[in-house]
Write an enzyme that holds these catalytic residues in place. Sequence first.
Site, PDB file in Angstrom:
ATOM      1  N   GLU A 341       0.787  -1.236   0.000  1.00 31.46           N
ATOM      2  CA  GLU A 341       0.000   0.000   0.000  1.00 31.46           C
ATOM      3  C   GLU A 341       0.819   1.286   0.000  1.00 31.46           C
ATOM      4  O   GLU A 341       0.648   2.153   0.851  1.00 31.46           O
ATOM      5  CB  GLU A 341      -0.948   0.004   1.220  1.00 31.46           C
ATOM      6  CG  GLU A 341      -1.951  -1.106   1.191  1.00 31.46           C
ATOM      7  CD  GLU A 341      -2.955  -1.023   2.328  1.00 31.46           C
ATOM      8  OE1 GLU A 341      -4.157  -1.070   2.036  1.00 31.46           O
ATOM      9  OE2 GLU A 341      -2.536  -0.912   3.495  1.00 31.46           O
TER      10      GLU A 341
HETATM   11  C1  ACM Z   1      -2.505  -5.173   4.185  1.00 30.90           C
HETATM   12  O1  ACM Z   1      -3.659  -5.412   4.623  1.00 30.90           O
HETATM   13  N1  ACM Z   1      -2.277  -4.024   3.560  1.00 30.90           N
HETATM   14  C2  ACM Z   1      -1.384  -6.086   4.342  1.00 30.90           C
END
Ligand code: ACM
Length: 711
Positions: A341
């Site tokens: 992310e």
């Molecule tokens: C995650 O839930 N971004 C590992």
Amino acid sequence: MTVRTILRPAPNAGATQTQRKEIMRPTLILAILCFAFVPAAAPQDQAAVPDLAPLPIHVQMGTGNLLIDNSFSIAIDGHTGDLLDRGALRFLGNLSHETGIPMHARLGDPAKATIIIHADHSSPAVQQAVEEENYTLDVTTSGAKITAPTPLGVLHGLETFLQLVQITPDGFAAPALHIDDQPRFPWRGLMIDVSRHFITLPALRRNIDAMAAVKLNVLHLHLSDNEGFRVESKIFPKLQGMGSDGLYYTQPEIRDLVSYAHDRGIRIVPEFDIPGHSTAWFVGYPELASAPGPYAIERGWGVFDPAMDPSREQTYKFLDKFIGEMAGLFPDAYFHVGGDEVNGKQWDGNTKIQEFMHKQGIKSDDLLQQYFMARIQKLVAKRHKIMIGWDEILAPGLPKESVIQSWRGQDSLAAAAKLGYRGLLSNGYYLDLMAPASQHYLVDPMSGDAAALTPDQQKLILGGESCMWAEYVSTEIIDSRVWPRNIAIAERFWSPQDTRDVDSMYRRIDSEGRRLEWLGLTQRTSHYAMLRRLSGSNDSAPLSVLADTVEPVKGYARSEANEKANVSATSSAPLNHLIDAVPPECDLARHFSAAVNALVASQFKDAATEAQIRAQLIAWRDNDAHLEPIIVGSYLLKEVAPLSQNLASLGAAGLQALDYIDKGEAAPDAWRTQQLATIAQATLPQANLLLMPAPAVQLLIQASSGANGTK
Ligand code: ACM
């Protein structure tokens, strides 16, 4: 700003003060009813396989019981060593604790011992990701023996033995049987996020005890994120010094924890999430970031812009030293670097980084991340560690030894396996999403595209990890967020793939979940303590009646509701509301619903079940009158007043429906329409809680039309 949690996958669909005398009445009824709705325990005959979790691969029942009294002793035969010595003594301590029978905490003579444990050979000093963990357990009326190739197998066998011990008319006893057992997957993990909320060492230790009890073998600690940096670095002391509010583990504490886990057959895998999820690093070391500081510890939840600067050599010099220090602190062969992310906004806004990309021919943020991860992989390998990361690290050129942990799903795991990478499944096992145990239980690492992998590719799927993300988790409530649901996941990782009987699973996780309390787990004790806190000086029994009917909202609904209501949800917000006190899953509603289904199936002829249902509905209908004065006295309870009223309405509606049915009269349409509207209202979240018996009461109202067959 994007909310980080929203980017996580949805749960795998494949698969979601009045008079004291009066106050006590509904509770008493409830206590009787809770018991009545629980399916009857298996009779104590020799053929009944005991409630073990995870279920062993093969159980052959014998005849009779091995009685357990204070002459019980344990001896080691064959290979000896600290792991076995300490394991044996810990086992005696636990057996003594569970039975209340004092036992000599010493190792006995194999010729006279009640239980003999035998390992063929030692395990490596540092537990490996793949080891022989199989064992056999024989119990006869005169003694027991556990045989395994390694101490790890013996430890698993001892845990199985503890699960066998039951009270009987003649004393505590374990049934005679033979068990052959081995895990389906070598990597059976629990990830705990200690960054968003710091989790204390005693809480981690008791969770390690519970993990060992259900044969999990990896504790993955998510040690850094935007909200906190949780390990002492001696080389870069501003990491914990400025990034943790003083809430971090010292290096001696980490060493102790690693050795505590090791004694219980559990590896600790550290995760330092980079290049994103890294604001806490930048509070002390802003030069690592891709935009100028100053930075502060993040208090909220989400995907934030700060990311490490992949274009500066200084970043890698820093990380080289840091990874070197942490590689020495954590003995495990695997080192988790996160990698998930990264939104790229800081990279896009930094002209130096853009120039760097241009010069290097790096054409996108994804490729820049790929460049960064490749550099990090070399730093990890230089310390003789194997890199693990979330799905996002999978990119061309990633060395094949790397391990992919999939938060995205089996298909992404399968894609990695096809390319020759080992993987772990976490999608479908996010405990923070408040899904029922049944949902997690039916998620299989080998389903979806993974089911079509060749046998060699399937071997690359090492197992999985449940994930306890900690937006709404504190030391006080972590046990109830993890257990007992995590027992179901542990079984998925250990037991054969076709072990999928949900009713059996619920029965067994209930009994094993209760047993965990002897190990110091607090999921029930803290629930009742929190209800007492919410009720102040009043009796908490009426609140308990309501609490037993609700569940927290699912998925990311709590965060979304907070955002909508402009309520700031931060790491300093107290987790002391009813939502925090109740377990993720409401057993009573499940049992109530099963009872209603059974009554409907009997065409309302099952009088005993109807009597139970009626008594329960009466308790719900009458509870609000008792709870309302308590709500008035507690600022934390005001938000649950509508829930309590809705529960009373459910009780009244269900009783009226049964009255119509019993009289053999079809309920008037207008009455049913009105009641169904009441139910629809009752199914809406209140105080981020869901009233779980609503669908079963709805069924009664629908049945009262006469269409489903009545008496
Ligand atoms: C995650 O839930 N971004 C590992």
